[in-house]
Design an enzyme around this catalytic site. Structure first.
Site, short mmCIF file in Angstrom:
data_model
loop_
_atom_site.label_atom_id
_atom_site.label_comp_id
_atom_site.label_asym_id
_atom_site.label_seq_id
_atom_site.Cartn_x
_atom_site.Cartn_y
_atom_site.Cartn_z
N PHE A 133 53.94 35.06 43.18
CA PHE A 133 53.47 34.38 44.39
C PHE A 133 51.97 34.56 44.61
CE2 PHE A 133 53.73 38.59 46.25
CZ PHE A 133 52.82 38.58 47.30
N LYS A 134 51.38 35.60 44.01
CA LYS A 134 49.94 35.83 44.18
C LYS A 134 49.11 34.64 43.70
CE LYS A 134 50.85 40.08 45.54
NZ LYS A 134 50.41 41.31 44.90
N ASP A 135 49.65 33.85 42.75
CA ASP A 135 48.93 32.69 42.25
C ASP A 135 48.67 31.66 43.36
OD1 ASP A 135 48.76 33.43 39.50
OD2 ASP A 135 50.83 32.81 39.21
N MET A 182 45.49 33.05 44.87
CA MET A 182 44.43 33.48 43.96
C MET A 182 43.78 32.31 43.24
SD MET A 182 43.32 36.58 43.70
CE MET A 182 44.68 37.73 43.80
N THR A 201 48.94 41.27 41.65
CA THR A 201 47.61 40.85 42.09
C THR A 201 46.63 40.84 40.92
OG1 THR A 201 47.84 41.56 44.38
CG2 THR A 201 45.62 41.51 43.50
#
Length: 503
Positions: A128-130, A133, A161
């Site tokens: 989900f960090k994409d 980011m 992350t």
């Protein structure tokens, strides 16, 4: 849109920057606090209605324009359109439309009880960090190009992350990434995703300790303002405001996909370690999104669950932090929690600063109402919709098995924590949306234990663990870390004392 620090008092209040662009490249404010809007922008019912037909990129633009008011709208629209494409978020499963970046699945529907799973792991690093980011990488490059400047990103990761940041920043003009991670405490897949990158602007440092040791070093280096300015240090950790606000978008998306009328409410369950992801949900709720409950799901490192149940915030020492099968949540000092506490105490920066001084000097604070504590503050938690729960390794295994057996879906370990806790808080008539954390392939060791077979891998990731890896091992020493950063930003090139050679 103006921004304030959670610790802005006296002279520091006068010094702090105001605009989105001012704080874009920053992590901590100069006074050690975190940035928040002076006032939350509000979303009207008419806007929600209009947003139901938008693409994800269009929705991201509509929300971000409320916060990034100093970026020309045509530039911001171009950035969101460049970021949120089917080509970037290409890892959707075969039964999902590639045009939907954050697909919503029905897991359970029994009478008026509905449990949904929002897919957030279709980006380049399968986590989900994409979602934030990739936008952050484009925003950074845009801002640096305007001034012909450069940036040295210094961050810490417990797993996802780091790879999301490195994949977003690799090859970006004027950007270097120095990423700390706890040595030998991520999954083999997570480790390989980061350490196999050979880009010259990427530096991986494995720290002999736990994630909190890494995070403490990021804060210590960022707190040295002279060094930070001289070395042009910025951060992509979830303390970065731009990253948090980018995550607000998928809360709106999930709500709009799960409902047909603005009169309906939904709840969200979020696997939580550093409190950044669920903090974005809190911001969405403060903007007027009809959210009923925000459910904090923790693993055995249950600092946040303990607070939301008791009012006691007690950080753990490194020796008390468990290494679990949901390692991205092996965090005992939640950096973004300060943003919520600031709201909880009536946006009082002096009170906020005092409480987090207590965290540093006494290991926590008590708002429970016990003698010597302030129970009135803890009572306000209910008005923000927060509840919580805890999951263990045995719970993860059982949940992975049940979701696979009942729905044919293989979930990762963190998402399993979320589903386990969500089931305890689902209420009739209020759909519960669990935010997916990552694809199961990133934690295959536990999937194999739970199901007796390997998790499927998207194309291109089949043998990632066998690729050559490049990293250094260091002790949690701030002085040595500063030496390392300085040595790789164009000054000297020698490795610092105490660092093992790159592998």
């Amino acid at each position: 849109m103006h921004y304030v620090s959670t610790r802005a008092t006296g002279a520091s209040a006068a010094r702090q920057p105001d605009t989105f662009s001012d704080i874009l490249l920053s992590g901590l404010a100069p006074d050690g606090g975190l940035y928040l809007p002076a006032d939350y922008p509000q979303v009207s019912g008419a806007e929600l209605d209009a947003w139901r037909t938008l693409s994800y990129a269009e929705l991201a633009f509509e929300i971000l324009r409320k916060f990034a008011t100093d970026i020309p709208e045509q530039d911001l629209k171009a950035l969101t359109a460049k970021t949120y494409t089917a080509e970037v978020y290409r890892n959707a499963r075969a039964d999902e439309s590639s045009a939907e970046i954050t697909p919503l699945r029905v897991l359970e529907q029994s009478g008026e009880r509905t449990l949904l799973l929002q897919g957030l792991s279709n980006g380049p690093t399968l986590a989900f960090k994409d979602m934030a980011m990739q936008l952050l990488g484009n925003l950074f490059e845009y801002a640096l190009a305007k001034d012909g400047d450069e940036l040295n990103i210094f961050g810490a990761t417990s797993g996802d992350t780091g790879s999301a940041a490195e994949y977003a920043m690799r090859g970006k003009r004027g950007i270097r990434v120095f990423m700390l991670s706890p040595h030998a405490k991520m999954s083999a897949f997570q480790t390989a995703q980061m350490f196999s990158l050979q880009d010259p602007n990427i530096f991986n440092i494995a720290v002999e300790g736990v994630f909190d040791d890494c995070q403490d070093m990021v804060k210590a280096v960022s707190g040295d303002l002279a060094f930070k300015v001289r070395q042009k240090i910025g951060t992509v950790n979830s303390i970065n405001w731009a990253r948090v606000v980018a995550q607000v978008v998928y809360y709106f998306r999930g709500y709009l996909m799960a409902t047909t009328s603005n009169a309906q409410k939904v709840s969200f369950t979020v696997p939580s370690g550093n409190f950044g992801n669920i903090c974005a949900g809190h911001i969405a709720r403060m903007m007027g999104l009809p959210i009923d409950k925000l459910v904090v799901a923790t693993n055995e490192n249950n600092v946040l669950d303990e607070f939301f149940r008791t009012g006691v915030y007690r950080v753990r020492k490194s020796s008390e932090t468990y290494h679990t099968s949901s390692p991205s949540m092996d965090i005992s000092k939640a950096s973004n929690f300060e943003r919520f506490v600031y709201e909880l105490v009536g946006r009082d920066p002096e009170r906020t600063h005092a409480l987090f001084r207590q965290v540093e000097t006494e290991g926590g604070f008590d708002l429970s109402g016990a003698p010597g504590s302030d129970g009135d503050e803890f009572k306000r938690v209910a008005q923000y919709g927060f509840v919580s729960g805890r999951s263990t390794h045995a719970d993860r295994l059982a949940t992975i098995r049940s979701v696979f057996d009942d729905y044919g879906i293989t979930i990762d370990t963190h998402t399993a924590d979320g589903i386990k806790v969500a089931r305890e808080h689902v209420e009739p008539g209020v759909p519960m949306i669990v935010l997916e954390t990552a694809l199961a392939a990133k934690f295959n060791e536990t999937i194999l234990e739970a199901l007796g077979s390997d998790a499927a891998r998207p194309a291109g990731f089949e043998d990632i663990e066998t690729l050559p890896q490049r990293f250094v091992v260091m002790h949690p020493n701030v002085a040595q870390m500063k030496e390392f950063i300085a040595a790789h930003t164009g000054l000297a090139q020698a490795a610092p004392a105490g660092a093992e050679p790159a592998r």
